[in-house]
Design a protein around this motif. Structure first.
Motif, mmCIF file in Angstrom:
data_model
loop_
_atom_site.group_PDB
_atom_site.id
_atom_site.type_symbol
_atom_site.label_atom_id
_atom_site.label_comp_id
_atom_site.label_asym_id
_atom_site.label_seq_id
_atom_site.Cartn_x
_atom_site.Cartn_y
_atom_site.Cartn_z
ATOM 1 N N HIS A 105 -5.695 6.509 3.995
ATOM 2 C CA HIS A 105 -4.526 6.876 3.058
ATOM 3 C C HIS A 105 -3.923 5.308 2.702
ATOM 4 O O HIS A 105 -3.865 4.614 3.515
ATOM 5 C CB HIS A 105 -3.492 7.781 3.720
ATOM 6 C CG HIS A 105 -2.611 8.426 2.671
ATOM 7 N ND1 HIS A 105 -1.638 7.568 2.280
ATOM 8 C CD2 HIS A 105 -2.556 9.496 1.879
ATOM 9 C CE1 HIS A 105 -0.773 8.350 1.390
ATOM 10 N NE2 HIS A 105 -1.464 9.613 1.214
ATOM 11 N N LYS A 106 -3.434 5.212 1.664
ATOM 12 C CA LYS A 106 -2.492 3.842 1.385
ATOM 13 C C LYS A 106 -1.194 3.748 2.412
ATOM 14 O O LYS A 106 -0.932 2.521 2.344
ATOM 15 C CB LYS A 106 -2.363 3.750 -0.096
ATOM 16 C CG LYS A 106 -1.312 4.840 -0.586
ATOM 17 C CD LYS A 106 -1.126 4.540 -2.347
ATOM 18 C CE LYS A 106 -0.054 5.049 -2.868
ATOM 19 N NZ LYS A 106 -0.050 6.637 -2.796
ATOM 20 N N THR A 107 -1.075 4.887 2.876
ATOM 21 C CA THR A 107 0.454 4.924 3.473
ATOM 22 C C THR A 107 0.370 4.899 4.910
ATOM 23 O O THR A 107 -0.484 5.407 5.396
ATOM 24 C CB THR A 107 1.445 5.868 3.380
ATOM 25 O OG1 THR A 107 1.404 6.008 1.769
ATOM 26 C CG2 THR A 107 2.772 5.882 3.989
ATOM 27 N N GLY A 108 0.652 3.893 6.003
ATOM 28 C CA GLY A 108 0.627 3.729 7.373
ATOM 29 C C GLY A 108 1.184 4.984 7.947
ATOM 30 O O GLY A 108 2.179 5.671 7.580
ATOM 31 N N GLY A 109 0.436 5.357 8.743
ATOM 32 C CA GLY A 109 1.011 6.663 9.745
ATOM 33 C C GLY A 109 0.405 8.121 9.196
ATOM 34 O O GLY A 109 0.613 9.086 9.804
ATOM 35 N N VAL A 110 0.015 8.226 8.154
ATOM 36 C CA VAL A 110 -0.741 9.473 7.510
ATOM 37 C C VAL A 110 -1.608 10.221 8.555
ATOM 38 O O VAL A 110 -1.533 11.369 8.765
ATOM 39 C CB VAL A 110 -1.134 9.512 5.972
ATOM 40 C CG1 VAL A 110 -2.001 10.598 5.474
ATOM 41 C CG2 VAL A 110 -0.220 9.234 4.947
ATOM 42 N N PRO A 111 -2.874 9.555 9.044
ATOM 43 C CA PRO A 111 -3.608 9.991 9.721
ATOM 44 C C PRO A 111 -2.966 10.457 11.307
ATOM 45 O O PRO A 111 -3.407 11.703 11.737
ATOM 46 C CB PRO A 111 -4.751 8.928 10.192
ATOM 47 C CG PRO A 111 -4.517 8.063 9.167
ATOM 48 C CD PRO A 111 -3.215 7.956 8.775
ATOM 49 N N ALA A 112 -1.856 9.921 11.665
ATOM 50 C CA ALA A 112 -1.192 10.433 12.952
ATOM 51 C C ALA A 112 -0.277 11.432 12.500
ATOM 52 O O ALA A 112 -0.402 12.360 13.570
ATOM 53 C CB ALA A 112 -0.379 9.183 13.342
ATOM 54 N N THR A 113 0.145 11.614 11.376
ATOM 55 C CA THR A 113 0.591 12.999 10.914
ATOM 56 C C THR A 113 -0.014 14.003 10.907
ATOM 57 O O THR A 113 0.444 15.212 11.193
ATOM 58 C CB THR A 113 1.731 12.481 9.736
ATOM 59 O OG1 THR A 113 2.259 11.360 9.730
ATOM 60 C CG2 THR A 113 2.490 13.709 9.165
#
Lengths: 311, 169
Positions: A105-113
């Motif tokens: 994803h282009k935004t950091g933190g999406v996989p963690a969310t």
């Protein structure tokens, strides 16, 4: 840990174990029949909200060589275009049945969310300018394979270019230093992160001053798609100061190597055809990427996960 | 922990197995020894050395097979650190002697047989083990056995060049 999100969460020991596992997978990939039944019945969904060639194909190939089934998903051809949220998308795919999500994803933190919304294993395939942990694993493996040894102790690695926008640089720096290498980052001040407190690196603004002293020259892609303001005066000037051209390639130390995560900007950071320099490991990185991703998939889905870093 | 087999017994068994392998394969091409990673590899190597002592220039090759990716209990138990396969020749038409340290349920052997298939179709596969401890869960039997040791299913059997030890659990 059943996820693979961030190199910071992984201990040096687990990292070395993953490198050993990668070597084992590389041996499978050299067999006449490069396929094993290890993850039969498991489903891996590659969910890419951002474009990718090599990472996506690489994960796809890795999953198939372990006999997992692959569910492909590209945001550009999905109900995301009708306004469906990431959460609904993930929950929908999980309802069909997924054991691991590979997410970009282009935004950091999406996989963690996403880990909060799903019981599956989540693998970060690149999130914004945050992390790209499987790239760090394949890069570490490629360097170790070339120089030999158990880790990267004693090697001097220069990471050159657009560190500011680079998730590859962030993951690589953590992995390389955990494995004992000395890392220097090289680039114009505008392309270095504004806050580098706690980064275990040396900083240099002159490419020419590190070129003869590095065992590894790691070129980063100038990420023009992420640049919303003027970070470099002109591409020509950038190429002049920070591009790898023939003359710089000649001045590299004997036995040193060139790497690049791809895709390359020819004529910008790569002003020489990598095919013309004998010490380019750029295609080797791509080959090793499949083995590294097989190691991660197998660790998470077949071997009970990766132990958490308690240090 | 009880010693059921001394270091000397291990050497004797390996030598005896080497003789039996030669006798059984007297006519036909030289067999290929393949140790099962990781416990079987040193035994395969030791059998190869014993064979070389009995008959030099015997043309017998030695390799290793990792059965880990072919196991039927993947995901059910922690996996040991990875090992690689190294197969010295195309196995099509070859006589393969699969070598392991302990034969127990037979599941590792099943996985190793499946892994071997990826390197060709052997003419036949024979199984050599240093210890047969019983409790088979699959229809698999060894061709060459160092020693049969009666155990409980919960016992732990450890094998090295120093001997064979059984620990009750």
């Amino acid at each position: 840990m059943k996820h693979f999100l961030d190199i910071a969460e992984i201990s040096r020991e687990s990292l070395i174990e993953l490198l050993d596992m990668t070597a084992n997978m590389a041996e499978i990939n050299r067999r006449p029949v490069p396929k094993v039944p290890a993850l039969r019945g498991k489903v891996v969904a590659t969910v890419f909200f951002e474009d990718s060639t090599r990472t996506r194909i690489s994960f796809d190939t890795a999953a198939k060589r372990l006999s997992a089934d692959v569910m492909g998903f590209a945001a550009s051809a999905s109900s995301i275009n009708k306004g469906e949220s990431i959460r609904d998308t993930i929950e929908t795919l999980e309802a069909i049945g997924v054991d691991a999500f590979v997410i970009r994803h282009k935004t950091g933190g999406v996989p963690a969310t996403v880990t909060k919304w799903s019981d599956a294993s989540i693998i970060n395939a690149g999130d914004g300018a945050n992390q790209h942990p499987t790239q760090a694993l394949l890069d570490s493996y490629t360097i170790r394979e070339h120089f030999g040894g158990q880790d990267l102790t004693g090697l001097r690695i220069s990471i050159v270019g657009d560190v500011r926008h680079s998730r590859v640089a962030r993951s690589d720096i953590q992995a390389f230093t955990k494995l004992g290498a000395a890392v220097t980052i090289v680039g114009p001040s505008t392309l270095l992160p504004s806050d580098m407190t706690g980064w275990p690196v040396e900083v240099c603004n002159e490419f020419d001053s590190v070129i003869g002293e590095s065992d590894v020259i790691y070129m980063l892609r100038l990420q023009r798609e992420r640049m919303n303001s003027a970070f470099v005066p002109s591409l020509d000037e950038y190429a002049q100061r920070f591009g790898l051209d023939k003359s710089r390639a000649k001045r590299m130390r004997a036995g040193s190597i060139v790497m690049h995560p791809g895709p390359m900007n020819r004529g910008v950071e790569m002003c020489v055809d990598p095919a013309e320099i004998p010490n380019s490991l750029i295609l080797r990185q791509v080959t090793n990427g499949v083995s590294a991703r097989m190691a991660v998939l197998f660790k998470l889905l077949g071997a009970g996960g990766i132990p958490e870093d308690e240090g | 922990m009880v010693e059921v087999f001394s270091a000397q017994d291990v050497v004797k068994s390996i030598t005896r197995i080497a003789h039996e392998i030669l006798e059984r394969n007297a006519d036909g091409a030289a067999p290929v020894l393949i140790g099962v990673q990781s416990g079987g590899t040193w035994i395969a190597q030791a059998i190869k050395e014993a064979l070389d002592r009995i008959k030099s220039d015997n043309g017998i090759l030695c390799g290793a097979i990792d059965a880990g990716m072919h196991r039927d209990d993947i995901g059910m138990r922690p996996v040991l650190t990875a090992h690689s396969s190294s197969i010295p020749v195309d196995l099509s038409g070859a006589t393969v002697i699969l070598v392991d340290d302990v034969l127990f349920t037979g599941r590792t052997v099943r996985a190793a047989l499946e892994a071997l298939n990826e390197y060709g179709r052997p003419r036949c596969v024979q199984l050599a083990v240093l210890v047969d401890r019983g409790h088979r869960e699959l229809p698999i039997r060894p061709d060459f056995v160092g020693k049969n040791i009666p155990t409980k299913a919960t016992d732990e059997v450890s094998v090295s060049a120093d001997g064979v030890f059984v620990e009750a659990r």
